[in-house]
Write a protein that holds these residues in place. Sequence first.
Motif, PDB file in Angstrom:
ATOM      1  N   UNK A  82       0.798  -1.226   0.000  1.00 46.78           N
ATOM      2  CA  UNK A  82       0.000   0.000   0.000  1.00 46.78           C
ATOM      3  C   UNK A  82       0.832   1.279   0.000  1.00 46.78           C
ATOM      4  N   UNK A  83       0.303   2.287  -0.686  1.00 47.30           N
ATOM      5  CA  UNK A  83       0.795   3.668  -0.643  1.00 47.30           C
ATOM      6  C   UNK A  83      -0.417   4.586  -0.536  1.00 47.30           C
ATOM      7  N   UNK A  84      -0.197   5.788  -0.028  1.00 43.49           N
ATOM      8  CA  UNK A  84      -1.289   6.755   0.045  1.00 43.49           C
ATOM      9  C   UNK A  84      -1.672   7.234  -1.351  1.00 43.49           C
ATOM     10  N   UNK A  85      -2.935   7.616  -1.491  1.00 46.72           N
ATOM     11  CA  UNK A  85      -3.404   8.155  -2.771  1.00 46.72           C
ATOM     12  C   UNK A  85      -2.577   9.357  -3.213  1.00 46.72           C
ATOM     13  N   UNK A  86      -2.241  10.225  -2.258  1.00 42.92           N
ATOM     14  CA  UNK A  86      -1.475  11.420  -2.626  1.00 42.92           C
ATOM     15  C   UNK A  86      -0.089  11.057  -3.147  1.00 42.92           C
ATOM     16  N   UNK A  87       0.448   9.928  -2.694  1.00 45.82           N
ATOM     17  CA  UNK A  87       1.733   9.454  -3.213  1.00 45.82           C
ATOM     18  C   UNK A  87       1.570   8.882  -4.613  1.00 45.82           C
ATOM     19  N   UNK A  88       0.531   8.085  -4.804  1.00 40.73           N
ATOM     20  CA  UNK A  88       0.309   7.460  -6.110  1.00 40.73           C
ATOM     21  C   UNK A  88      -0.065   8.474  -7.186  1.00 40.73           C
ATOM     22  N   UNK A  89      -0.596   9.615  -6.770  1.00 39.81           N
ATOM     23  CA  UNK A  89      -1.045  10.629  -7.734  1.00 39.81           C
ATOM     24  C   UNK A  89       0.080  11.540  -8.227  1.00 39.81           C
ATOM     25  N   UNK A  90       1.311  11.213  -7.895  1.00 40.79           N
ATOM     26  CA  UNK A  90       2.450  11.982  -8.399  1.00 40.79           C
ATOM     27  C   UNK A  90       2.765  11.644  -9.849  1.00 40.79           C
TER      28      UNK A  90
END
Length: 445
Positions: free
Chosen positions: A312-320
């Motif tokens: 898992x990663x945070x959405x804000x991380x994946x949205x980079x």
Amino acid sequence: MGKILLKNGTIVNEVVIEENDILIENDLIVKIAKDITDANAEVIDVQGLHILPGVIDDQVHFREPGLTHKGTIATESRAALAGGITTYMEQPNTTPQTTTIEKLERKFQIAANSSFANYSFLFGGTNDNLEELKRLDKNACSGIKLFLGSSTGNMLVDDEKVIENIFSNTEMVISAHCEDETTIRENLAKYKSEFGDDIPMRYHPVIRSEEACYLSSSRAIALAKKTGARLHVFHLSTGKETDLFRNDIPLEEKKITAEVCIHHLWFSDEDYNEKGSFIKWNPAVKTANDRDLLWKALLDDRLDVIATDHAPHLLEEKNNVYTKAPSGGPLVQHALPAMLEKVAQGVISLEKVVQKMCHNPAILFQIKKRGYIREGYYADLVVANLNDAWTVTKDNIAYKCQWSPFNGVEFSSKVVHTFINGHLGYSNGKFSEVRNAKRLTYNRP
């Protein structure tokens, strides 16, 4: 805990599907037969439902210690129970990395206090911890993990002499992440020169290419044959690599084995435009042809295990943008429903799903009294309804990161109950707050 009697269930176990009752006493299965009666047992009628062994996931990243904003052993093991996973093996690329015996035991202490599912860990090999690895007792944990290509946590082992020494100095299973680092860096430089950091996500499988995977896995297999090491290649992603593995001997006799993950069996590069970084994994999801060849090799037993690589990663991380969006995604809650969907589609049999997700991990890692529905074994059981459709939404996602690459997907099968060592840990969407998990033990001579 007392006794629990599962009545009228359809048991899927050891290539047989048949109706039987199961009597559980404390943490063990004590009887499997038709028409069991026991006045002292709590009776749960599972008429019309299927009972499977608890799933054993040989590759998860639960992010503790050090990366607990993404997930914890508690949150992610709880989500695992919702997906019928009763046992997991967690990876060493945490913060700090699990590269000493002291750090390994610290993770066991955390799990003993917080895990909802049975647990073990892999010990990380590095360029400079061979002596520590030699001190590791072969029953201390599931095995050794080597990153032969860099991924989350930067645990790259790239010294060929060190790798050969590790292969030559352990009896334990060596699980390897195989991607050739030089190839990846050259490919990345090429696309960065064209696009900068905002490389379109569809180029991920071109950067982390078939060639990068095959070069690394073929090299590792050659070294395993030379040294006699017990090698398990994690998350195969290309059709070309499947020809490196054999199916002419039983799993118990194989020295070189392979795993395939849910995302490489479900998605293809055609999905990048819609899913973007939500299906960015290392190694990359590749072509539909690769996916088809992975399925072929899974079904003919060249590939031995289905796992998740839950990461898992945070959405804000994946949205980079591409170069800053981390690879990996959460999968433990939806892996078994995804495979049951493939059963409904006629792609794979229910018996084969149980073999690859339950029996084979137990055989491969020599796990004691788990992976099967047998008298005297731990009562790790999944009760599933194969005809109860549901849709993945944010409201029913149990991961700490609160997203899933399966968001919006409708599954036709649902996990109804999950028993962990005889305790009902998950039932009809609700979790027990009782932690009944155990540290794995092994049948290793």
